[in-house]
Design a protein around this motif. Structure first.
Motif, mmCIF file in Angstrom:
data_model
loop_
_atom_site.group_PDB
_atom_site.id
_atom_site.type_symbol
_atom_site.label_atom_id
_atom_site.label_comp_id
_atom_site.label_asym_id
_atom_site.label_seq_id
_atom_site.Cartn_x
_atom_site.Cartn_y
_atom_site.Cartn_z
ATOM 1 N N THR A 1 -54.194 -4.661 -36.531
ATOM 2 C CA THR A 1 -54.574 -3.510 -35.722
ATOM 3 C C THR A 1 -56.083 -3.304 -35.759
ATOM 4 O O THR A 1 -56.699 -3.406 -36.822
ATOM 5 C CB THR A 1 -53.880 -2.233 -36.253
ATOM 6 O OG1 THR A 1 -52.475 -2.438 -36.172
ATOM 7 C CG2 THR A 1 -54.245 -1.009 -35.448
ATOM 8 N N LEU B 1 -64.370 4.043 -40.723
ATOM 9 C CA LEU B 1 -63.446 5.188 -40.728
ATOM 10 C C LEU B 1 -62.171 4.845 -41.489
ATOM 11 O O LEU B 1 -61.139 5.484 -41.325
ATOM 12 C CB LEU B 1 -63.104 5.628 -39.296
ATOM 13 C CG LEU B 1 -64.267 6.053 -38.400
ATOM 14 C CD1 LEU B 1 -63.751 6.607 -37.076
ATOM 15 C CD2 LEU B 1 -65.152 7.090 -39.088
ATOM 16 N N LYS C 1 -51.547 7.868 -51.593
ATOM 17 C CA LYS C 1 -50.798 7.354 -50.440
ATOM 18 C C LYS C 1 -49.340 7.732 -50.660
ATOM 19 O O LYS C 1 -48.759 7.374 -51.685
ATOM 20 C CB LYS C 1 -50.956 5.827 -50.368
ATOM 21 C CG LYS C 1 -50.358 5.224 -49.116
ATOM 22 C CD LYS C 1 -50.489 3.706 -49.111
ATOM 23 C CE LYS C 1 -51.872 3.248 -48.709
ATOM 24 N NZ LYS C 1 -52.010 1.780 -48.666
ATOM 25 N N ILE D 1 -54.660 12.964 -44.527
ATOM 26 C CA ILE D 1 -55.351 12.019 -43.647
ATOM 27 C C ILE D 1 -54.282 11.211 -42.912
ATOM 28 O O ILE D 1 -53.345 10.715 -43.528
ATOM 29 C CB ILE D 1 -56.361 11.113 -44.404
ATOM 30 C CG1 ILE D 1 -57.045 10.158 -43.417
ATOM 31 C CG2 ILE D 1 -55.721 10.328 -45.542
ATOM 32 C CD1 ILE D 1 -58.307 9.486 -43.940
ATOM 33 N N ALA D 2 -54.426 11.147 -41.575
ATOM 34 C CA ALA D 2 -53.481 10.365 -40.762
ATOM 35 C C ALA D 2 -54.252 9.143 -40.259
ATOM 36 O O ALA D 2 -54.451 8.182 -40.991
ATOM 37 C CB ALA D 2 -52.910 11.220 -39.650
ATOM 38 N N GLY E 1 -57.456 9.189 -39.497
ATOM 39 C CA GLY E 1 -58.818 9.279 -40.036
ATOM 40 C C GLY E 1 -59.903 9.259 -38.962
ATOM 41 O O GLY E 1 -61.090 9.323 -39.293
ATOM 42 N N MET F 1 -62.494 11.189 -41.015
ATOM 43 C CA MET F 1 -63.481 10.331 -41.692
ATOM 44 C C MET F 1 -64.920 10.627 -41.262
ATOM 45 O O MET F 1 -65.808 10.689 -42.126
ATOM 46 C CB MET F 1 -63.136 8.844 -41.521
ATOM 47 C CG MET F 1 -61.937 8.346 -42.330
ATOM 48 S SD MET F 1 -62.089 8.532 -44.116
ATOM 49 C CE MET F 1 -63.575 7.609 -44.428
ATOM 50 N N ASP G 1 -52.552 10.555 -47.916
ATOM 51 C CA ASP G 1 -52.492 9.606 -46.796
ATOM 52 C C ASP G 1 -51.055 9.459 -46.297
ATOM 53 O O ASP G 1 -50.199 8.932 -46.997
ATOM 54 C CB ASP G 1 -53.035 8.247 -47.276
ATOM 55 C CG ASP G 1 -53.182 7.240 -46.148
ATOM 56 O OD1 ASP G 1 -52.707 7.509 -45.027
ATOM 57 O OD2 ASP G 1 -53.782 6.172 -46.404
ATOM 58 N N SER H 1 -50.396 7.874 -43.373
ATOM 59 C CA SER H 1 -50.415 6.901 -42.277
ATOM 60 C C SER H 1 -49.349 5.810 -42.389
ATOM 61 O O SER H 1 -49.021 5.166 -41.419
ATOM 62 C CB SER H 1 -51.801 6.255 -42.162
ATOM 63 O OG SER H 1 -52.101 5.535 -43.333
ATOM 64 N N LYS H 2 -48.808 5.612 -43.601
ATOM 65 C CA LYS H 2 -47.810 4.546 -43.766
ATOM 66 C C LYS H 2 -46.404 5.107 -44.005
ATOM 67 O O LYS H 2 -45.541 4.395 -44.515
ATOM 68 C CB LYS H 2 -48.208 3.656 -44.953
ATOM 69 C CG LYS H 2 -49.510 2.891 -44.750
ATOM 70 C CD LYS H 2 -49.272 1.556 -44.071
ATOM 71 C CE LYS H 2 -50.546 0.830 -43.696
ATOM 72 N NZ LYS H 2 -51.360 0.437 -44.851
ATOM 73 N N ARG I 1 -48.780 6.629 -33.960
ATOM 74 C CA ARG I 1 -50.123 6.468 -33.408
ATOM 75 C C ARG I 1 -50.127 6.702 -31.898
ATOM 76 O O ARG I 1 -49.126 6.495 -31.215
ATOM 77 C CB ARG I 1 -50.630 5.063 -33.713
ATOM 78 C CG ARG I 1 -50.839 4.870 -35.202
ATOM 79 C CD ARG I 1 -51.021 3.416 -35.540
ATOM 80 N NE ARG I 1 -51.286 3.276 -36.969
ATOM 81 C CZ ARG I 1 -51.463 2.112 -37.577
ATOM 82 N NH1 ARG I 1 -51.393 0.993 -36.877
ATOM 83 N NH2 ARG I 1 -51.704 2.071 -38.859
ATOM 84 N N SER J 1 -55.630 2.999 -31.335
ATOM 85 C CA SER J 1 -54.875 2.059 -32.158
ATOM 86 C C SER J 1 -54.520 2.662 -33.508
ATOM 87 O O SER J 1 -53.560 2.256 -34.140
ATOM 88 C CB SER J 1 -55.704 0.793 -32.372
ATOM 89 O OG SER J 1 -56.894 1.117 -33.071
ATOM 90 N N LYS J 2 -55.277 3.644 -33.961
ATOM 91 C CA LYS J 2 -55.080 4.169 -35.310
ATOM 92 C C LYS J 2 -54.912 5.691 -35.319
ATOM 93 O O LYS J 2 -54.231 6.239 -36.185
ATOM 94 C CB LYS J 2 -56.296 3.773 -36.159
ATOM 95 C CG LYS J 2 -56.146 4.018 -37.623
ATOM 96 C CD LYS J 2 -57.253 3.301 -38.393
ATOM 97 C CE LYS J 2 -57.220 3.653 -39.859
ATOM 98 N NZ LYS J 2 -58.379 4.430 -40.281
#
Ligand SMILES: Cc1cc2nc3c(=O)[nH]c(=O)nc-3n(C[C@@H](O)[C@H](O)[C@H](O)COP(=O)(O)OP(=O)(O)OC[C@H]3O[C@@H](n4cnc5c(N)ncnc54)[C@H](O)[C@@H]3O)c2cc1C
Ligand code: FES
Ligand code: FES
Lengths: 164, 275
Positions: A63, A69, B10, B31-32, B34, B38, B53, B55-56, B77, B108-109
């Motif tokens: 990705t 960031l 995490k 934080i997802a 970021g 960030m 975190d 995100s995962k 996302r 993408s993120k």
């Protein structure tokens, strides 16, 4: 994963361009700094450190991500790709890189590794973009030298004639 | 341009995240993607004691359709929703808005719920949620609650989310048969934050218009079908009521003009999309 203490340096291990690498990072260390200062990669350029310029763009588990960031500790256990991965081990440029060379897709080259990594992911999703789609995607990168014309020509030529 | 030190955790579930939020208190931060947090850390505009975190978290990564809504989990996302099969038919407003949301490299993120939580007044996803009348699910160590979009976003970069709470999902109402949807915005460059963003929904007898980037949060107004001068007057009144401001990007006057001109255009487009 246990909670990582802010004052300690933690081992971070990742698969970078096919090789397993390890280094140390405080939780606050950016992935861009980790790759540059801990590992010694030279292609993860830092222009703005707030996500706008795209010079630091790398692939994490395939990705597209801004290295500035992303935290190094977030990439623990991930597969990371940088522009060093594009040329062959013998130093032969990839077809995409050769197209950039042929069409003057770069001048100073500061923005180039990030753009190449974006393209690496993007062209997998959209192998034959129109010029408009391509320019839209390139809006996520700032190039202060080229005016993008050569870059766009390079990518369109590559997409038309690639054999890789 | 480097963040101040923080602890990092995490997590693998929402329960683990809210437990950490409860013990971390006021200075704990989710934080997802970021993409907004960030930069704030790098500039030291935010100095959290711990980053949690999400995100995962697999159980928070989903898009599902139920009860007239499309529900999106907190780790989903923007690119996932943009690529979702049902987007064009179920959420045509978001389908029209997505190309304006940042860049390929940020979608993408960046997450959908992260954008709602960040609550930038010019952001497209909160604007669409407000116009469609969607909802946000909040969870803490002690319980869950659901807020409407209007209750959730309270102002510039501020929401009704309290210490210890996180957003676990957002629900966008699916399009009603026959309604027309349109989205447009004016920005300095492709992918930049909007100076003014406009989202319109036209039904058989109503027009709904939402504006981002002028007031301190997305603002929605609904009228019976208006045409000609009556529509111009309504848009002019709306533009003045929004109370825009001058900043480095544009004057308040320019913003009002965009509301009047693009407002008309986006409403006409929504009407023409009615089937
Ligand atoms: C170059 C660039 C251009 C951009 N352009 C646009 C644009 O045009 N339009 C636009 O809307 N956005 C834009 N953005 C921002 C967008 O990309 C972010 O994705 C989005 O605003 C935040 O999502 P995130 O998942 O990255 O959240 P994060 O950055 O991880 O978090 C943002 C904030 O929300 C909080 N948060 C996140 N998730 C949760 C949750 N589940 N529960 C509680 N709190 C939470 C965090 O604590 C933080 O305060 C841009 C960003 C960049 C870098
Ligand atoms: S240095 Fe990361 S986007 Fe500019
Ligand atoms: S080649 Fe110099 S910034 Fe792009």
């Amino acid at each position: 994963m246990p909670q990582l203490n802010k004052d300690a340096r933690h081992t971070v291990t990742m698969t970078l361009n096919g090789d397993e690498v390890s280094g140390y990072a405080e939780p606050r260390m950016l992935l861009s700094d980790f790759l540059t200062h801990e590992i010694g990669i030279t292609s993860c350029h830092v222009g703005c450190e707030h996500g706008v310029c795209g010079a630091c763009t790398v692939l994490v588990d395939g990705t597209v991500m801004r290295g500035c960031l992303t935290l190094a500790v977030q990439a623990e256990g991930s597969t990371v790709e940088t522009a060093e991965n594009l040329a062959s081990d013998e130093g032969e440029l990839s077809e995409l890189q050769l197209a950039f060379k042929k069409h003057h897709g770069l001048q100073c080259g500061y923005c180039t590794p990030g753009i190449l990594m974006s393209l690496t992911a993007y062209l997998k999703e959209n192998p034959k973009p129109t010029e408009e789609e391509l320019r839209d995607m390139l809006s996520g990168h700032l190039c202060r030298c080229t005016g993008y014309v050569g870059m766009v020509r390079a990518v369109l030529d590559y997409c038309e004639n690639r054999t890789d | 341009m480097k963040p101040k030190a923080f602890d990092y955790l995490k997590v693998s579930s929402a329960e683990e995240a809210v437990a950490a939020l409860a013990s971390g208190g006021e200075d704990a931060r989710i934080i997802a993607g970021g993409l907004s947090l960030m930069p704030m850390l790098n500039f030291r505009l935010a100095e959290p004691s711990i980053l949690i975190d999400i995100s995962k978290v697999d159980s928070l990564t989903y898009i599902r359709e139920a009860g007239g809504h499309v529900e999106v989990g907190a780790a989903t996302r923007q690119a996932d929703l943009m690529r979702w099969d049902g987007l064009e038919s179920k959420l045509p407003l978001l389908n029209a808005a997505f190309p304006f949301i940042g860049h390929y490299q940020t979608r993408s993120k960046g997450t959908v719920c992260g954008s709602l939580s960040h609550a930038d007044p010019s952001s497209e996803l909160p604007l669409c949620l407000a116009v469609l009348g969607g909802e946000v699910d909040l969870q803490s160590a002690t319980g869950k609650r659901t807020l409407s979009a209007a209750e959730f976003q309270t102002g510039m970069l501020s929401t009704a989310k309290q210490t210890g709470e996180m957003v676990v999902a957002a629900r966008y109402p699916t399009a009603k048969a026959g309604d027309g949807h349109a989205f447009t915005e004016m920005a300095q460059r492709r992918g930049d934050f909007a100076i003014v963003a406009l989202a319109a929904v036209a039904s058989a007898d109503k027009i709904k218009l939402g504006i981002g980037g002028v007031a301190d949060k997305p603002t929605v107004r609904e009228w019976d079908i208006l045409e000609g001068d009556a529509l111009d007057d309504a848009l002019n009144e709306f533009a003045w009521d929004l109370g825009g401001y001058d900043d480095i990007h544009a004057t308040a006057r320019y913003r009002r003009e965009l509301v009047r001109r693009l407002g008309r255009r986006v409403i006409e487009e929504a009407k023409s999309c009615r089937s």
